[in-house]
Design a protein around this motif. Structure first.
Motif, PDB file in Angstrom:
ATOM      1  N   GLU A 105     -17.710   0.803 -10.237  1.00  0.00           N
ATOM      2  CA  GLU A 105     -17.311   2.153  -9.855  1.00  0.00           C
ATOM      3  C   GLU A 105     -15.842   2.404 -10.157  1.00  0.00           C
ATOM      4  OE1 GLU A 105     -17.674   5.059  -5.905  1.00  0.00           O
ATOM      5  OE2 GLU A 105     -18.593   3.076  -5.928  1.00  0.00           O
ATOM      6  N   LYS A 106     -15.530   3.628 -10.549  1.00  0.00           N
ATOM      7  CA  LYS A 106     -14.139   4.047 -10.686  1.00  0.00           C
ATOM      8  C   LYS A 106     -13.573   4.206  -9.281  1.00  0.00           C
ATOM      9  CE  LYS A 106     -15.226   6.712 -14.867  1.00  0.00           C
ATOM     10  NZ  LYS A 106     -15.389   8.083 -15.417  1.00  0.00           N
ATOM     11  N   LEU A 107     -12.719   3.291  -8.880  1.00  0.00           N
ATOM     12  CA  LEU A 107     -12.355   3.191  -7.472  1.00  0.00           C
ATOM     13  C   LEU A 107     -10.859   2.976  -7.304  1.00  0.00           C
ATOM     14  CD1 LEU A 107     -13.772   3.012  -4.636  1.00  0.00           C
ATOM     15  CD2 LEU A 107     -13.684   0.528  -4.915  1.00  0.00           C
ATOM     16  N   ALA A 108     -10.298   3.639  -6.292  1.00  0.00           N
ATOM     17  CA  ALA A 108      -8.933   3.372  -5.846  1.00  0.00           C
ATOM     18  C   ALA A 108      -8.985   3.136  -4.335  1.00  0.00           C
ATOM     19  CB  ALA A 108      -8.004   4.530  -6.173  1.00  0.00           C
ATOM     20  N   VAL A 109      -8.127   2.262  -3.854  1.00  0.00           N
ATOM     21  CA  VAL A 109      -8.125   1.885  -2.436  1.00  0.00           C
ATOM     22  C   VAL A 109      -6.748   2.138  -1.849  1.00  0.00           C
ATOM     23  CG1 VAL A 109      -8.498   0.021  -0.776  1.00  0.00           C
ATOM     24  CG2 VAL A 109      -9.869   0.101  -2.877  1.00  0.00           C
ATOM     25  N   VAL A 110      -6.700   2.828  -0.707  1.00  0.00           N
ATOM     26  CA  VAL A 110      -5.439   3.076  -0.012  1.00  0.00           C
ATOM     27  C   VAL A 110      -5.403   2.281   1.287  1.00  0.00           C
ATOM     28  CG1 VAL A 110      -5.211   5.368  -1.027  1.00  0.00           C
ATOM     29  CG2 VAL A 110      -6.281   5.134   1.200  1.00  0.00           C
ATOM     30  N   SER A 111      -4.201   1.926   1.710  1.00  0.00           N
ATOM     31  CA  SER A 111      -4.022   1.012   2.833  1.00  0.00           C
ATOM     32  C   SER A 111      -3.695   1.740   4.136  1.00  0.00           C
ATOM     33  CB  SER A 111      -2.913   0.009   2.495  1.00  0.00           C
ATOM     34  OG  SER A 111      -3.201  -0.688   1.311  1.00  0.00           O
ATOM     35  N   ASN A 112      -3.646   0.969   5.199  1.00  0.00           N
ATOM     36  CA  ASN A 112      -3.405   1.457   6.552  1.00  0.00           C
ATOM     37  C   ASN A 112      -1.935   1.223   6.902  1.00  0.00           C
ATOM     38  OD1 ASN A 112      -3.595   2.233   9.202  1.00  0.00           O
ATOM     39  ND2 ASN A 112      -5.202   0.789   9.766  1.00  0.00           N
ATOM     40  N   ILE A 113      -1.123   2.275   6.841  1.00  0.00           N
ATOM     41  CA  ILE A 113       0.332   2.120   6.955  1.00  0.00           C
ATOM     42  C   ILE A 113       0.865   2.707   8.260  1.00  0.00           C
ATOM     43  CG2 ILE A 113       0.778   4.275   5.698  1.00  0.00           C
ATOM     44  CD1 ILE A 113       3.186   2.799   4.397  1.00  0.00           C
ATOM     45  N   THR A 114       1.851   2.034   8.824  1.00  0.00           N
ATOM     46  CA  THR A 114       2.472   2.493  10.068  1.00  0.00           C
ATOM     47  C   THR A 114       3.962   2.170  10.048  1.00  0.00           C
ATOM     48  OG1 THR A 114       2.486   2.219  12.482  1.00  0.00           O
ATOM     49  CG2 THR A 114       1.947   0.292  11.201  1.00  0.00           C
ATOM     50  N   TYR A 115       4.736   2.951  10.786  1.00  0.00           N
ATOM     51  CA  TYR A 115       6.136   2.615  11.011  1.00  0.00           C
ATOM     52  C   TYR A 115       6.229   1.601  12.153  1.00  0.00           C
ATOM     53  CZ  TYR A 115       7.832   6.491   8.110  1.00  0.00           C
ATOM     54  OH  TYR A 115       8.110   7.322   7.064  1.00  0.00           O
ATOM     55  N   PRO A 116       7.301   0.787  12.203  1.00  0.00           N
ATOM     56  CA  PRO A 116       7.511  -0.089  13.363  1.00  0.00           C
ATOM     57  C   PRO A 116       7.644   0.752  14.633  1.00  0.00           C
ATOM     58  CG  PRO A 116       8.996  -0.673  11.566  1.00  0.00           C
ATOM     59  CD  PRO A 116       8.354   0.625  11.190  1.00  0.00           C
ATOM     60  N   PRO A 117       6.991   0.374  15.711  1.00  0.00           N
ATOM     61  CA  PRO A 117       7.023   1.178  16.943  1.00  0.00           C
ATOM     62  C   PRO A 117       8.430   1.478  17.445  1.00  0.00           C
ATOM     63  CG  PRO A 117       5.378  -0.562  17.118  1.00  0.00           C
ATOM     64  CD  PRO A 117       6.142  -0.822  15.850  1.00  0.00           C
ATOM     65  N   GLN A 118       9.354   0.523  17.309  1.00  0.00           N
ATOM     66  CA  GLN A 118      10.709   0.731  17.844  1.00  0.00           C
ATOM     67  C   GLN A 118      11.455   1.835  17.117  1.00  0.00           C
ATOM     68  OE1 GLN A 118       9.587  -2.007  16.338  1.00  0.00           O
ATOM     69  NE2 GLN A 118      11.072  -2.849  14.885  1.00  0.00           N
ATOM     70  N   ILE A 119      11.092   2.101  15.862  1.00  0.00           N
ATOM     71  CA  ILE A 119      11.747   3.168  15.109  1.00  0.00           C
ATOM     72  C   ILE A 119      11.346   4.538  15.640  1.00  0.00           C
ATOM     73  CG2 ILE A 119      11.793   4.295  12.828  1.00  0.00           C
ATOM     74  CD1 ILE A 119      11.795   1.563  11.563  1.00  0.00           C
TER      75      ILE A 119
END
Length: 243
Positions: A105-119
């Motif tokens: 399949e023609k596929l692209a995958v994106v990730s699960n991103i977060t900022y550090p909580p302290q910021i």
């Protein structure tokens, strides 16, 4: 570019993965840094056999620099990673699982991103930005969004992956974009028009190692986008601008 301290933290995470180092290569593309990035990268590559260092002879901007990485890559899968992103140990393994599940399949995958909580502790604006990230949206905000077939604007240059053949089929990243913004949205737009599917990988986790979550920083970025990137987008893909 000129962020060797962040690069060192990024490399620490991406060189310590749950898959063997013989299964992936790391290509560092230096956009003609003026600090001691070259010395650090040459030393790091000499100590890690799956790391290669490439340096632009002049500053070329993000889109062209990503393409330099692509042109130097040997593998069948590309994963794009900004040097202010810290990945979890299973990051590459989780991306690979999806490609193995859908081999044709023609596929692209994106990730699960977060900022550090302290910021985010003392900034409502930062918390709002975080709430826009996939994986942190409210149930209401997720209505109508299919995480296995996302709209094109969810493709992010930092932490997303695709197959070699598909990246070349859509012409790689648009090198007419020299300043901040839109090179990843444009890549995703062309990928979807090419018949590709963009999916979300919840277990491929990233911490965005960036303290710039205040409104004035984002205002500066959007001014730059409006002055430079939108002009190129209007010439190349006017429908994307209208959308």
């Amino acid at each position: 570019y000129n962020r060797v301290e962040k690069l060192e933290r990024c490399l620490h995470h991406i060189t310590n993965q749950s898959i063997g180092k013989d299964q992936y290569e790391i290509i560092i593309v230096d956009d003609c840094s003026k600090d001691f990035t070259p010395d650090f990268c040459k030393d790091y590559a000499s100590q890690n056999e799956n790391v290669r260092y490439v340096r632009n002879n002049v500053n070329k901007g993000l889109a062209t620099t990503r393409n330099e990485g692509i042109r130097n890559a040997k593998g069948d899968l590309f994963l794009f990673l900004d040097n202010d992103l810290l990945v979890n140990q299973e990051f590459l393994e989780e991306h690979l699982k999806i490609y193995k599940k859908f081999p044709n399949e023609k596929l692209a995958v994106v990730s699960n991103i977060t900022y550090p909580p302290q910021i985010l502790t003392n900034t409502n604006f930062g918390s709002f930005i975080q709430s826009r990230a996939m994986g942190y949206r409210s149930k209401q905000d997720m209505e109508g969004i299919n995480i296995s077939d996302l709209p094109s604007n969810y493709f992010a240059g930092g932490g997303s992956s695709c197959r070699r053949e598909d990246a070349y089929a859509i012409g790689l990243f648009e090198e007419g974009l020299k300043k901040y913004g839109s090179e990843d949205e444009l890549f995703g737009y062309r990928f979807k028009n090419y018949g590709g599917r963009i999916c979300f990988c919840e277990n491929a986790k990233i911490i965005h190692d960036d303290e710039n979550v205040l409104p004035q920083f984002w205002r500066t970025k959007y001014i730059e986008l409006g002055r430079y990137s939108l002009r190129t987008l209007a010439e190349k893909e006017p429908e994307l601008v209208n959308n």
